[in-house]
Design a protein around this motif. Structure first.
Motif, PDB file in Angstrom:
ATOM      1  N   ILE A   6       1.162  -1.176   0.028  1.00 47.04           N
ATOM      2  CA  ILE A   6      -0.003  -0.193   0.106  1.00 47.04           C
ATOM      3  C   ILE A   6       0.817   1.129  -0.110  1.00 47.04           C
ATOM      4  N   LEU A   7       1.891   1.089   0.760  1.00 49.79           N
ATOM      5  CA  LEU A   7       2.992   2.341   0.968  1.00 49.79           C
ATOM      6  C   LEU A   7       3.822   2.534  -0.083  1.00 49.79           C
ATOM      7  N   ASP A   8       4.090   1.279  -1.067  1.00 47.83           N
ATOM      8  CA  ASP A   8       5.004   1.352  -2.017  1.00 47.83           C
ATOM      9  C   ASP A   8       4.485   1.944  -3.249  1.00 47.83           C
ATOM     10  N   ARG A   9       4.878   3.240  -3.546  1.00 47.91           N
ATOM     11  CA  ARG A   9       4.336   4.085  -4.636  1.00 47.91           C
ATOM     12  C   ARG A   9       5.132   3.390  -6.014  1.00 47.91           C
ATOM     13  N   ASN A  10       6.043   2.350  -5.870  1.00 43.10           N
ATOM     14  CA  ASN A  10       6.645   1.910  -7.308  1.00 43.10           C
ATOM     15  C   ASN A  10       5.607   0.632  -7.527  1.00 43.10           C
ATOM     16  N   ALA A  11       4.965   0.018  -6.543  1.00 45.79           N
ATOM     17  CA  ALA A  11       4.036  -1.028  -6.798  1.00 45.79           C
ATOM     18  C   ALA A  11       2.991  -0.725  -7.844  1.00 45.79           C
ATOM     19  N   PRO A  12       2.565  -1.706  -8.624  1.00 45.47           N
ATOM     20  CA  PRO A  12       1.487  -1.420  -9.778  1.00 45.47           C
ATOM     21  C   PRO A  12       0.350  -1.149  -8.893  1.00 45.47           C
ATOM     22  N   GLU A  13      -0.479  -0.351  -9.504  1.00 41.61           N
ATOM     23  CA  GLU A  13      -1.516   0.292  -9.074  1.00 41.61           C
ATOM     24  C   GLU A  13      -2.570  -0.985  -8.407  1.00 41.61           C
ATOM     25  N   SER A  14      -2.942  -1.916  -9.295  1.00 40.79           N
ATOM     26  CA  SER A  14      -3.438  -3.014  -9.049  1.00 40.79           C
ATOM     27  C   SER A  14      -2.902  -3.801  -7.648  1.00 40.79           C
ATOM     28  N   THR A  15      -1.861  -3.958  -7.469  1.00 46.55           N
ATOM     29  CA  THR A  15      -1.236  -4.505  -6.124  1.00 46.55           C
ATOM     30  C   THR A  15      -1.891  -3.706  -5.173  1.00 46.55           C
ATOM     31  N   ARG A  16      -1.649  -2.426  -5.113  1.00 50.39           N
ATOM     32  CA  ARG A  16      -1.893  -1.428  -4.096  1.00 50.39           C
ATOM     33  C   ARG A  16      -3.431  -1.683  -3.873  1.00 50.39           C
ATOM     34  N   GLU A  17      -4.318  -1.638  -4.874  1.00 45.71           N
ATOM     35  CA  GLU A  17      -5.624  -1.703  -4.751  1.00 45.71           C
ATOM     36  C   GLU A  17      -6.342  -2.944  -4.094  1.00 45.71           C
ATOM     37  N   LEU A  18      -5.589  -4.126  -4.493  1.00 46.51           N
ATOM     38  CA  LEU A  18      -5.743  -5.435  -3.972  1.00 46.51           C
ATOM     39  C   LEU A  18      -5.498  -5.591  -2.424  1.00 46.51           C
ATOM     40  N   THR A  19      -4.327  -4.895  -2.154  1.00 49.64           N
ATOM     41  CA  THR A  19      -4.044  -4.815  -0.921  1.00 49.64           C
ATOM     42  C   THR A  19      -4.829  -4.097  -0.063  1.00 49.64           C
ATOM     43  N   ARG A  20      -5.340  -2.963  -0.521  1.00 47.22           N
ATOM     44  CA  ARG A  20      -6.295  -2.058   0.373  1.00 47.22           C
ATOM     45  C   ARG A  20      -7.826  -2.779   0.599  1.00 47.22           C
ATOM     46  N   LYS A  21      -8.227  -3.630  -0.513  1.00 51.83           N
ATOM     47  CA  LYS A  21      -9.270  -4.308  -0.381  1.00 51.83           C
ATOM     48  C   LYS A  21      -9.187  -5.503   0.644  1.00 51.83           C
TER      49      LYS A  21
END
Length: 52
Positions: A6-21
Motif C-alpha cells: 500500500i505504501l510502496d509507490r513503485n508497486a503497480p496500482e492493481s497491487t495497491r488496490e488489492l492490498t487495500r481491499k
C-alpha cells in the motif's frame, strides 16, 4: 504480497488496490465476529434474566 505494498509507490496500482481491499475485508470480518460475540453475550444475559 508485502504488507507495505500500500505504501510502496513503485508497486503497480492493481497491487495497491488489492492490498487495500484485502485489509478492508479483514477489518469487516473482524467487526462482524465481534458483533456476533456481543449478540451472543446479550442473548445469554437475556436468557439468564428470563430464567430468574
Amino acid at each position: 504480497m508485502s504488507p507495505n505494498a500500500i505504501l510502496d509507490r513503485n508497486a503497480p496500482e492493481s497491487t495497491r488496490e488489492l492490498t487495500r481491499k484485502l485489509v478492508s475485508t479483514q477489518a469487516q470480518s473482524a467487526r462482524r465476529q465481534r458483533q456476533g460475540l456481543l449478540m451472543r453475550s446479550v442473548r445469554t444475559l437475556e436468557a439468564g434474566v428470563a430464567a430468574t
